[in-house]
Design a protein around this motif. Sequence first.
Motif, PDB file in Angstrom:
ATOM      1  N   ILE A  90       0.754  -1.178   0.030  1.00  0.00           N
ATOM      2  CA  ILE A  90      -0.034   0.036   0.026  1.00  0.00           C
ATOM      3  C   ILE A  90       0.793   1.365  -0.095  1.00  0.00           C
ATOM      4  CG2 ILE A  90      -0.376   0.330   2.478  1.00  0.00           C
ATOM      5  CD1 ILE A  90      -3.008   0.746  -0.470  1.00  0.00           C
ATOM      6  N   ASN A  91       1.958   1.238   0.539  1.00  0.00           N
ATOM      7  CA  ASN A  91       2.816   2.566   0.642  1.00  0.00           C
ATOM      8  C   ASN A  91       3.778   2.669  -0.628  1.00  0.00           C
ATOM      9  OD1 ASN A  91       1.808   3.632   2.996  1.00  0.00           O
ATOM     10  ND2 ASN A  91       2.772   2.042   3.992  1.00  0.00           N
ATOM     11  N   GLU A  92       3.722   1.549  -1.524  1.00  0.00           N
ATOM     12  CA  GLU A  92       4.317   1.670  -2.658  1.00  0.00           C
ATOM     13  C   GLU A  92       3.723   2.276  -3.835  1.00  0.00           C
ATOM     14  OE1 GLU A  92       7.646   1.121  -2.652  1.00  0.00           O
ATOM     15  OE2 GLU A  92       7.474   0.580  -0.266  1.00  0.00           O
ATOM     16  N   ILE A  93       2.375   2.552  -3.720  1.00  0.00           N
ATOM     17  CA  ILE A  93       1.519   2.813  -4.710  1.00  0.00           C
ATOM     18  C   ILE A  93       1.017   4.369  -4.572  1.00  0.00           C
ATOM     19  CG2 ILE A  93       1.101   0.309  -5.471  1.00  0.00           C
ATOM     20  CD1 ILE A  93      -1.714   1.070  -3.984  1.00  0.00           C
ATOM     21  N   ASP A  94       0.665   4.743  -5.998  1.00  0.00           N
ATOM     22  CA  ASP A  94      -0.038   6.216  -5.747  1.00  0.00           C
ATOM     23  C   ASP A  94      -1.517   6.079  -6.089  1.00  0.00           C
ATOM     24  OD1 ASP A  94       2.637   8.027  -6.258  1.00  0.00           O
ATOM     25  OD2 ASP A  94       2.763   6.298  -7.600  1.00  0.00           O
ATOM     26  N   TYR A  95      -2.084   5.126  -6.546  1.00  0.00           N
ATOM     27  CA  TYR A  95      -3.606   4.864  -6.578  1.00  0.00           C
ATOM     28  C   TYR A  95      -3.803   3.413  -6.588  1.00  0.00           C
ATOM     29  CZ  TYR A  95      -3.605   9.480  -9.243  1.00  0.00           C
ATOM     30  OH  TYR A  95      -3.290  10.842  -9.522  1.00  0.00           O
ATOM     31  N   PHE A  96      -4.900   2.915  -6.073  1.00  0.00           N
ATOM     32  CA  PHE A  96      -5.501   1.698  -5.630  1.00  0.00           C
ATOM     33  C   PHE A  96      -6.935   1.796  -6.370  1.00  0.00           C
ATOM     34  CE2 PHE A  96      -7.767  -1.340  -2.743  1.00  0.00           C
ATOM     35  CZ  PHE A  96      -7.234  -2.533  -3.495  1.00  0.00           C
ATOM     36  N   HIS A  97      -7.005   0.700  -7.334  1.00  0.00           N
ATOM     37  CA  HIS A  97      -8.036   0.899  -8.243  1.00  0.00           C
ATOM     38  C   HIS A  97      -9.344  -0.256  -7.685  1.00  0.00           C
ATOM     39  CE1 HIS A  97      -6.791   3.239 -11.793  1.00  0.00           C
ATOM     40  NE2 HIS A  97      -5.892   3.342 -10.913  1.00  0.00           N
ATOM     41  N   ALA A  98      -9.262  -0.949  -6.588  1.00  0.00           N
ATOM     42  CA  ALA A  98     -10.165  -2.212  -6.206  1.00  0.00           C
ATOM     43  C   ALA A  98     -10.568  -1.993  -5.000  1.00  0.00           C
ATOM     44  CB  ALA A  98      -9.286  -3.408  -6.646  1.00  0.00           C
ATOM     45  N   LEU A  99     -10.946  -0.827  -4.375  1.00  0.00           N
ATOM     46  CA  LEU A  99     -11.560  -0.891  -2.953  1.00  0.00           C
ATOM     47  C   LEU A  99     -12.890  -1.466  -3.030  1.00  0.00           C
ATOM     48  CD1 LEU A  99     -11.083  -0.085  -0.048  1.00  0.00           C
ATOM     49  CD2 LEU A  99     -11.847   2.162  -0.579  1.00  0.00           C
TER      50      LEU A  99
END
Length: 223
Positions: A90-99
């Motif tokens: 989680i702290n390696e990404i800028d966007y998460f598309h699947a919440l």
Amino acid sequence: MEIFENSKKVEQKIQQSLEKSGRSPQDLTVVAVTKTKTIPQVEELYQFGYRHFAENRVEGFLEKKEDMNLPEVKWHFIGSLQTRKVKTVINEIDYFHALDRESLAKEINKRADHTIACFVQVNVTGETSKHGVSPDGLESFIHVLSEFPMVKVVGLMTMAPVDANESELHECFGRLKNLQEVIEAKQLEYAPCRHTSMGMSNDYEIAIQEGASFVRIGSAFFE
């Protein structure tokens, strides 16, 4: 050379779709899906001008990010994420598309060291094979997310049925756009919800016509 030529074809189709819907290129972000692809292939897309890249597996993503050293890159995680793997990625990404569930939001909130830009996944068509919040349950789910300050809902995401015809694609993407506008109109600080992440290699042109602001394109670059 193949990737370069494919990229030119993709950009032509994007431009045509934007013009058809009276939209500006500034309204759209192309996310290059690079799962299973090599670092030289990713770097070729980078040289063409792409800066947003997506992976859907934790292990492959972490290895790729560690071995690449390209400035201005934004990383997207687009796959279903198991709660136990949140702390790893989680702290390696800028966007998460699947919440798509409260337990996942809770774990993100626990593990994140900064606010995470998230797209809530919506199962617009009700397919049992797909993850996502139902359209009828979306507003209540958005309300629940107010409890998690490290989660910021920047938009909604969906995937159309793989066998959908053109009319069905317009309906699917149009419905997500309408849902996004409903949430945006609430003017929630934790859920500005200004964006839609929809459209992949086989249907991104229709998604753009229906108002997509992020399209996730993979195979069109490589085949």
